[in-house]
Motif scaffolding. Structure first.
Motif, PDB file in Angstrom:
ATOM      1  N   PRO A 162      -1.267 -16.445 -11.249  1.00 20.10           N
ATOM      2  CA  PRO A 162      -1.599 -16.278 -13.168  1.00 20.10           C
ATOM      3  C   PRO A 162      -3.007 -16.501 -12.975  1.00 20.10           C
ATOM      4  O   PRO A 162      -3.531 -16.338 -11.920  1.00 20.10           O
ATOM      5  CB  PRO A 162      -1.135 -17.885 -13.041  1.00 20.10           C
ATOM      6  CG  PRO A 162      -0.098 -18.877 -11.980  1.00 20.10           C
ATOM      7  CD  PRO A 162      -0.381 -17.675 -10.657  1.00 20.10           C
ATOM      8  N   PRO A 163      -2.987 -16.124 -13.975  1.00 15.93           N
ATOM      9  CA  PRO A 163      -5.055 -15.897 -14.282  1.00 15.93           C
ATOM     10  C   PRO A 163      -5.788 -17.019 -13.835  1.00 15.93           C
ATOM     11  O   PRO A 163      -4.888 -18.477 -14.426  1.00 15.93           O
ATOM     12  CB  PRO A 163      -4.519 -15.574 -15.714  1.00 15.93           C
ATOM     13  CG  PRO A 163      -3.860 -15.805 -16.507  1.00 15.93           C
ATOM     14  CD  PRO A 163      -2.223 -16.041 -15.456  1.00 15.93           C
ATOM     15  N   LEU A 164      -6.642 -17.143 -13.633  1.00 18.98           N
ATOM     16  CA  LEU A 164      -7.639 -17.864 -12.885  1.00 18.98           C
ATOM     17  C   LEU A 164      -8.787 -18.505 -14.513  1.00 18.98           C
ATOM     18  O   LEU A 164      -9.449 -17.456 -14.584  1.00 18.98           O
ATOM     19  CB  LEU A 164      -8.435 -18.223 -11.664  1.00 18.98           C
ATOM     20  CG  LEU A 164      -9.261 -18.951 -10.942  1.00 18.98           C
ATOM     21  CD1 LEU A 164      -9.005 -20.620 -11.304  1.00 18.98           C
ATOM     22  CD2 LEU A 164      -9.686 -18.476  -9.810  1.00 18.98           C
ATOM     23  N   SER A 165      -8.445 -19.523 -14.645  1.00 17.01           N
ATOM     24  CA  SER A 165      -9.871 -19.882 -16.038  1.00 17.01           C
ATOM     25  C   SER A 165     -10.340 -22.129 -15.254  1.00 17.01           C
ATOM     26  O   SER A 165      -9.416 -21.971 -14.569  1.00 17.01           O
ATOM     27  CB  SER A 165      -9.463 -19.552 -17.473  1.00 17.01           C
ATOM     28  OG  SER A 165      -8.467 -20.908 -17.443  1.00 17.01           O
ATOM     29  N   ASN A 166     -11.105 -21.899 -15.904  1.00  9.64           N
ATOM     30  CA  ASN A 166     -12.104 -23.139 -15.876  1.00  9.64           C
ATOM     31  C   ASN A 166     -10.974 -23.651 -16.646  1.00  9.64           C
ATOM     32  O   ASN A 166     -10.734 -25.161 -15.685  1.00  9.64           O
ATOM     33  CB  ASN A 166     -13.325 -23.054 -15.793  1.00  9.64           C
ATOM     34  CG  ASN A 166     -14.403 -22.894 -15.211  1.00  9.64           C
ATOM     35  OD1 ASN A 166     -13.867 -22.451 -14.144  1.00  9.64           O
ATOM     36  ND2 ASN A 166     -15.636 -22.653 -15.500  1.00  9.64           N
ATOM     37  N   ARG A 167     -10.010 -23.712 -17.613  1.00  4.36           N
ATOM     38  CA  ARG A 167      -9.775 -25.320 -18.167  1.00  4.36           C
ATOM     39  C   ARG A 167      -8.354 -25.024 -17.416  1.00  4.36           C
ATOM     40  O   ARG A 167      -7.751 -26.788 -16.952  1.00  4.36           O
ATOM     41  CB  ARG A 167      -9.293 -23.947 -19.979  1.00  4.36           C
ATOM     42  CG  ARG A 167      -8.284 -25.076 -20.604  1.00  4.36           C
ATOM     43  CD  ARG A 167      -7.937 -24.496 -21.589  1.00  4.36           C
ATOM     44  NE  ARG A 167      -6.740 -25.267 -22.764  1.00  4.36           N
ATOM     45  CZ  ARG A 167      -5.474 -25.470 -22.327  1.00  4.36           C
ATOM     46  NH1 ARG A 167      -5.727 -24.985 -21.413  1.00  4.36           N
ATOM     47  NH2 ARG A 167      -4.725 -26.457 -22.632  1.00  4.36           N
ATOM     48  N   GLU A 168      -7.591 -24.029 -16.334  1.00  4.34           N
ATOM     49  CA  GLU A 168      -6.303 -24.656 -16.044  1.00  4.34           C
ATOM     50  C   GLU A 168      -7.032 -25.346 -14.440  1.00  4.34           C
ATOM     51  O   GLU A 168      -6.723 -25.587 -14.314  1.00  4.34           O
ATOM     52  CB  GLU A 168      -5.932 -23.320 -15.743  1.00  4.34           C
ATOM     53  CG  GLU A 168      -4.460 -22.817 -17.039  1.00  4.34           C
ATOM     54  CD  GLU A 168      -5.770 -22.714 -18.140  1.00  4.34           C
ATOM     55  OE1 GLU A 168      -6.495 -21.389 -17.852  1.00  4.34           O
ATOM     56  OE2 GLU A 168      -4.805 -22.516 -19.422  1.00  4.34           O
ATOM     57  N   LEU A 169      -7.920 -24.703 -14.060  1.00  3.52           N
ATOM     58  CA  LEU A 169      -8.504 -25.187 -12.486  1.00  3.52           C
ATOM     59  C   LEU A 169      -8.930 -26.586 -13.297  1.00  3.52           C
ATOM     60  O   LEU A 169      -8.291 -27.331 -11.745  1.00  3.52           O
ATOM     61  CB  LEU A 169      -9.906 -24.212 -12.371  1.00  3.52           C
ATOM     62  CG  LEU A 169     -10.506 -25.175 -11.131  1.00  3.52           C
ATOM     63  CD1 LEU A 169      -9.727 -24.722  -9.938  1.00  3.52           C
ATOM     64  CD2 LEU A 169     -11.901 -24.358 -10.771  1.00  3.52           C
ATOM     65  N   PHE A 170      -9.367 -26.615 -13.905  1.00  3.86           N
ATOM     66  CA  PHE A 170      -9.569 -28.960 -14.504  1.00  3.86           C
ATOM     67  C   PHE A 170      -8.515 -29.881 -14.248  1.00  3.86           C
ATOM     68  O   PHE A 170      -8.715 -30.395 -13.977  1.00  3.86           O
ATOM     69  CB  PHE A 170     -10.890 -28.322 -15.888  1.00  3.86           C
ATOM     70  CG  PHE A 170     -12.087 -28.172 -15.176  1.00  3.86           C
ATOM     71  CD1 PHE A 170     -12.723 -27.490 -14.225  1.00  3.86           C
ATOM     72  CD2 PHE A 170     -12.690 -27.480 -16.109  1.00  3.86           C
ATOM     73  CE1 PHE A 170     -13.855 -26.746 -13.955  1.00  3.86           C
ATOM     74  CE2 PHE A 170     -14.375 -26.680 -16.188  1.00  3.86           C
ATOM     75  CZ  PHE A 170     -14.856 -26.565 -15.148  1.00  3.86           C
TER      76      PHE A 170
END
Length: 174
Positions: free
Chosen positions: A63-71
């Motif tokens: 899945p694509p990595l973004s700060n929102r999903e990482l946090f």
């Protein structure tokens, strides 16, 4: 697996493209009147559908990595000091820094507060003497769908949770 809107689900149902559906929640939609019979059309679509012949995006299982999903993955917690922070006070920290050949991928990033990220600098956690509180993980498709969506129906959540990896931290998050 991916989210589709109700409009696409209705179109797929009308074209006979739904292989199976499950879920306790169903949505009924009414259409226009038939010129021949005078009857009004309607269609009912479940909250979870499988599309005939759809194999998913085989190009990228990651899945694509973004700060929102990482946090969200790290529960808005700094993986160094353990503090809980609002998103605007968090950063993406690379375990092996980009300047040293580390990649921008799920297994090489954790959530860090600005203070800890600055203190760690361009070093690894071991070099900086800053042990991680939790090991990073790459979410599978079901886990990513939960991270990337704010409004999930109860039956959809039950379906997705059944596809979480055994022992995943996602069980604690949801």
């Amino acid at each position: 697996m991916r989210w589709i809107g109700w409009q696409e689900a209705v179109c797929l149902g009308a074209r006979g493209r739904i292989a199976w559906s499950i879920g306790e929640t169903e949505f009924s939609f009414r259409g226009g009147h038939s010129r021949v019979t005078g009857r009004r059309s309607h269609i009912t679509v479940s909250s979870i559908v499988a599309v005939k012949g759809y194999r998913g995006d085989q190009r990228s299982a990651t899945p694509p990595l973004s700060n929102r999903e990482l946090f969200l993955r790290d529960a808005f917690t700094c993986m160094y000091c353990g503090g809980d922070f609002p998103a605007h006070m968090l950063t993406r920290d690379h375990l092996l820094p980009l300047s040293r050949g580390g990649g921008d991928r799920w297994m090489n990033v954790v959530t860090a507060c600005r203070t800890c990220n600055h203190a760690k600098g361009a070093r690894t956690p071991d070099e900086a003497g800053m042990p991680l509180l939790a090991v990073p993980f790459e979410p599978n498709r079901a886990e990513y769908l939960v991270l990337s969506n704010r409004r999930i129906l109860a039956d959809q959540m039950k379906f997705l949770r059944s596809r979480f990896r055994s022992g995943s931290r996602m069980h604690a998050i949801c």
